[in-house]
Motif scaffolding. Structure first.
Motif, PDB file in Angstrom:
ATOM      1  N   LEU A  57      45.811  16.477  -1.012  1.00  0.00           N
ATOM      2  CA  LEU A  57      44.628  17.301  -1.245  1.00  0.00           C
ATOM      3  C   LEU A  57      43.733  16.562  -2.218  1.00  0.00           C
ATOM      4  N   PHE A  58      42.422  16.611  -1.999  1.00  0.00           N
ATOM      5  CA  PHE A  58      41.515  15.920  -2.911  1.00  0.00           C
ATOM      6  C   PHE A  58      40.159  16.596  -2.943  1.00  0.00           C
ATOM      7  N   GLU A  59      39.436  16.342  -4.037  1.00  0.00           N
ATOM      8  CA  GLU A  59      38.070  16.835  -4.178  1.00  0.00           C
ATOM      9  C   GLU A  59      37.156  15.643  -4.383  1.00  0.00           C
ATOM     10  N   LEU A  60      36.080  15.612  -3.611  1.00  0.00           N
ATOM     11  CA  LEU A  60      35.107  14.528  -3.724  1.00  0.00           C
ATOM     12  C   LEU A  60      34.283  14.679  -4.996  1.00  0.00           C
ATOM     13  N   SER A  61      33.796  13.573  -5.513  1.00  0.00           N
ATOM     14  CA  SER A  61      33.011  13.582  -6.749  1.00  0.00           C
ATOM     15  C   SER A  61      31.557  14.006  -6.513  1.00  0.00           C
ATOM     16  N   GLU A  62      31.127  14.041  -5.254  1.00  0.00           N
ATOM     17  CA  GLU A  62      29.755  14.444  -4.937  1.00  0.00           C
ATOM     18  C   GLU A  62      29.707  15.013  -3.532  1.00  0.00           C
ATOM     19  N   ASP A  63      28.649  15.723  -3.227  1.00  0.00           N
ATOM     20  CA  ASP A  63      28.456  16.273  -1.888  1.00  0.00           C
ATOM     21  C   ASP A  63      28.148  15.146  -0.913  1.00  0.00           C
ATOM     22  N   VAL A  64      28.689  15.269   0.305  1.00  0.00           N
ATOM     23  CA  VAL A  64      28.437  14.273   1.355  1.00  0.00           C
ATOM     24  C   VAL A  64      28.213  14.995   2.674  1.00  0.00           C
ATOM     25  N   SER A  65      27.688  14.265   3.653  1.00  0.00           N
ATOM     26  CA  SER A  65      27.619  14.833   4.993  1.00  0.00           C
ATOM     27  C   SER A  65      29.053  14.892   5.525  1.00  0.00           C
ATOM     28  N   GLU A  66      29.320  15.859   6.371  1.00  0.00           N
ATOM     29  CA  GLU A  66      30.698  16.098   6.788  1.00  0.00           C
ATOM     30  C   GLU A  66      31.097  15.222   7.964  1.00  0.00           C
ATOM     31  N   LEU A  68      33.484  11.606   8.887  1.00  0.00           N
ATOM     32  CA  LEU A  68      34.652  10.904   8.360  1.00  0.00           C
ATOM     33  C   LEU A  68      34.299   9.706   7.494  1.00  0.00           C
ATOM     34  N   GLU A  69      33.310   8.931   7.902  1.00  0.00           N
ATOM     35  CA  GLU A  69      32.913   7.748   7.125  1.00  0.00           C
ATOM     36  C   GLU A  69      32.413   8.138   5.731  1.00  0.00           C
ATOM     37  N   SER A  70      31.575   9.163   5.655  1.00  0.00           N
ATOM     38  CA  SER A  70      31.047   9.607   4.358  1.00  0.00           C
ATOM     39  C   SER A  70      32.160  10.117   3.456  1.00  0.00           C
ATOM     40  N   ILE A  71      33.059  10.898   4.029  1.00  0.00           N
ATOM     41  CA  ILE A  71      34.172  11.453   3.247  1.00  0.00           C
ATOM     42  C   ILE A  71      35.049  10.330   2.706  1.00  0.00           C
ATOM     43  N   MET A  72      35.389   9.370   3.553  1.00  0.00           N
ATOM     44  CA  MET A  72      36.307   8.294   3.145  1.00  0.00           C
ATOM     45  C   MET A  72      35.661   7.297   2.190  1.00  0.00           C
ATOM     46  N   ASN A  73      34.344   7.236   2.148  1.00  0.00           N
ATOM     47  CA  ASN A  73      33.658   6.276   1.280  1.00  0.00           C
ATOM     48  C   ASN A  73      33.187   6.881  -0.036  1.00  0.00           C
ATOM     49  N   THR A  74      33.632   8.076  -0.351  1.00  0.00           N
ATOM     50  CA  THR A  74      33.212   8.757  -1.575  1.00  0.00           C
ATOM     51  C   THR A  74      34.386   8.829  -2.553  1.00  0.00           C
ATOM     52  N   ASP A  75      34.097   8.616  -3.836  1.00  0.00           N
ATOM     53  CA  ASP A  75      35.139   8.687  -4.864  1.00  0.00           C
ATOM     54  C   ASP A  75      35.697  10.096  -4.971  1.00  0.00           C
ATOM     55  N   TRP A  76      36.941  10.178  -5.448  1.00  0.00           N
ATOM     56  CA  TRP A  76      37.606  11.454  -5.626  1.00  0.00           C
ATOM     57  C   TRP A  76      37.547  11.878  -7.079  1.00  0.00           C
ATOM     58  N   GLU A  77      37.357  13.154  -7.291  1.00  0.00           N
ATOM     59  CA  GLU A  77      37.392  13.752  -8.623  1.00  0.00           C
ATOM     60  C   GLU A  77      38.851  13.917  -9.069  1.00  0.00           C
ATOM     61  N   TRP A  78      39.701  14.393  -8.155  1.00  0.00           N
ATOM     62  CA  TRP A  78      41.136  14.571  -8.404  1.00  0.00           C
ATOM     63  C   TRP A  78      41.872  14.590  -7.069  1.00  0.00           C
ATOM     64  N   TYR A  79      43.195  14.452  -7.126  1.00  0.00           N
ATOM     65  CA  TYR A  79      44.029  14.599  -5.935  1.00  0.00           C
ATOM     66  C   TYR A  79      45.400  15.096  -6.363  1.00  0.00           C
ATOM     67  N   GLU A  80      46.123  15.660  -5.402  1.00  0.00           N
ATOM     68  CA  GLU A  80      47.507  16.063  -5.634  1.00  0.00           C
ATOM     69  C   GLU A  80      48.240  15.987  -4.309  1.00  0.00           C
ATOM     70  N   PHE A  81      49.547  15.829  -4.387  1.00  0.00           N
ATOM     71  CA  PHE A  81      50.354  15.753  -3.171  1.00  0.00           C
ATOM     72  C   PHE A  81      51.762  16.277  -3.450  1.00  0.00           C
ATOM     73  N   ASN A  82      52.427  16.605  -2.382  1.00  0.00           N
ATOM     74  CA  ASN A  82      53.857  16.886  -2.413  1.00  0.00           C
ATOM     75  C   ASN A  82      54.379  16.582  -1.008  1.00  0.00           C
ATOM     76  N   PHE A  83      55.675  16.432  -0.878  1.00  0.00           N
ATOM     77  CA  PHE A  83      56.209  16.065   0.416  1.00  0.00           C
ATOM     78  C   PHE A  83      57.614  16.622   0.592  1.00  0.00           C
TER      79      PHE A  83
END
Length: 85
Positions: A57-66, A68-83
């Protein structure tokens, strides 16, 4: 919204994310979410072990168009995971 990585994106490794502080390499299959909050799901490699259906799970540092390229090229504010093992 669920966006799948294409074969071309995978061939150019645009679906791969390395989380250095956790020594985790994620090979994404798809991204879903909206706004600034998303989840990427795929196969993670941690200390040589592979985990399928791994989710980050992650939150982008800024708004982007929805797209895939825009999402993947934007810095993350935070992330978390579990498995599951």
């Amino acid at each position: 919204m669920k966006l799948y990585f294409t074969d071309e994106q995978k061939a150019h490794e645009r679906n791969k994310i390395f989380l250095e502080e956790d020594d985790l390499l994620l090979e994404g299959e798809y991204v879903e979410g909206e706004g600034r909050k998303y989840m990427i799901s795929g196969v993670a490699t941690i200390e040589g072990e592979r985990y399928h259906e791994f989710e980050v799970l992650f939150e982008l540092s800024e708004d982007v168009s929805e797209d895939l390229e825009s999402i993947m090229n934007t810095d993350w504010e935070w992330y978390e995971f579990n498995f599951e093992v």
